[in-house]
Enzyme design. Sequence first.
Site, PDB file in Angstrom:
ATOM      1  N   SER A 159       0.849  -1.179   0.000  1.00  0.00           N
ATOM      2  CA  SER A 159       0.000   0.000   0.000  1.00  0.00           C
ATOM      3  C   SER A 159       0.890   1.236   0.000  1.00  0.00           C
ATOM      4  O   SER A 159       0.770   2.128   0.843  1.00  0.00           O
ATOM      5  CB  SER A 159      -0.922   0.000   1.225  1.00  0.00           C
TER       6      SER A 159
ATOM      7  N   CYS B 197      -4.187   3.680 -11.337  1.00  0.00           N
ATOM      8  CA  CYS B 197      -4.117   4.545 -10.166  1.00  0.00           C
ATOM      9  C   CYS B 197      -5.462   5.219  -9.925  1.00  0.00           C
ATOM     10  O   CYS B 197      -6.312   5.264 -10.814  1.00  0.00           O
ATOM     11  CB  CYS B 197      -3.023   5.593 -10.337  1.00  0.00           C
TER      12      CYS B 197
ATOM     13  N   ASN C 231      -0.909  -5.426 -13.428  1.00  0.00           N
ATOM     14  CA  ASN C 231      -0.612  -4.755 -12.178  1.00  0.00           C
ATOM     15  C   ASN C 231      -1.016  -5.675 -11.033  1.00  0.00           C
ATOM     16  O   ASN C 231      -1.553  -6.761 -11.251  1.00  0.00           O
ATOM     17  CB  ASN C 231      -1.379  -3.421 -12.120  1.00  0.00           C
TER      18      ASN C 231
END
Length: 302
Positions: A70, A130, A192
């Site tokens: 994170s 994102c 990802n």
Amino acid sequence: MVNLAVSLGKLNLKNPVILASGTCGYGREISPYLDLNKVGAITVKGLSYYPFSGNPPPRLREVYAGVLNSIGLENKGVYDFIQEDLPFLSSFDTRLLVNIWGETANEFVRVAQELDRFERVDALELNVSCPNMERGGAVFCSDLEILKSIVGGVRDATRKPLIVKLGPEVKEWGKTLDILENEGADILSLTNSFPALFVDVGEMDFFFKRKFAGLSGPAIKPLALKMVYEVVNYSSLPVIGMGGIVSADDALEFLLVGAKAVALGVANFVDPASALSILEGIEQYLESKGIESLEDLIGRVK
């Protein structure tokens, strides 16, 4: 001698092994442990227009066969990268890929415009996984309208090869891939990290302040491999495969199903020099099979 060179459209690599964004810093951090001249390319940590502090700690948690992160795209910003890191990277004979992102579509374009001025930057990788601050926190790759505006806007802002990095959040793969081809993407990279969750049993609370984190490492390799195989068989764009590659056999699986190159992520944390052993393993495999060129291996498994 085996020819390990690969061609990804406009981007030519001397070998297929790439260091993935976010796992090798800006190059300087991993360089004491790995000769960057030996890899096909390095992808530096994702850059935004201004410096970004990322998420509050804790940021990492090791789990079975993987790592949760994170980090939150912490970075120094494009200007500090240009001043502090680009001169250092200019001394290496390897392709330089720069991962970029923005809180808005316009910020992607502004970062691309700054980097377009430098010949040392060989390609840009758009991180469209994102948070999309213009659309209430959804990721860009799940919003086809704004994905189109990002890719088209960046395409207009740069002459460099354009890589689009996709994640598992993509819901409509066919439409997404069609948009990327139409808007001028040159290369795809996937995947990802996978959205995941970890609960601290002792504290009876979420481990990460933002609750969810990204899972990467060997645990996701079969999922990533399936994704790469399906995309290769749908899109005409060359694909960089990634997700849980920690050995030469892992890398070969991605190449056999059609990835033109592979990117290493968690492997760089376990062994910063892992790219060299994986590259050596690929070469030995080709020699054992009597295959003179890596291009002749790619896509053998239909």
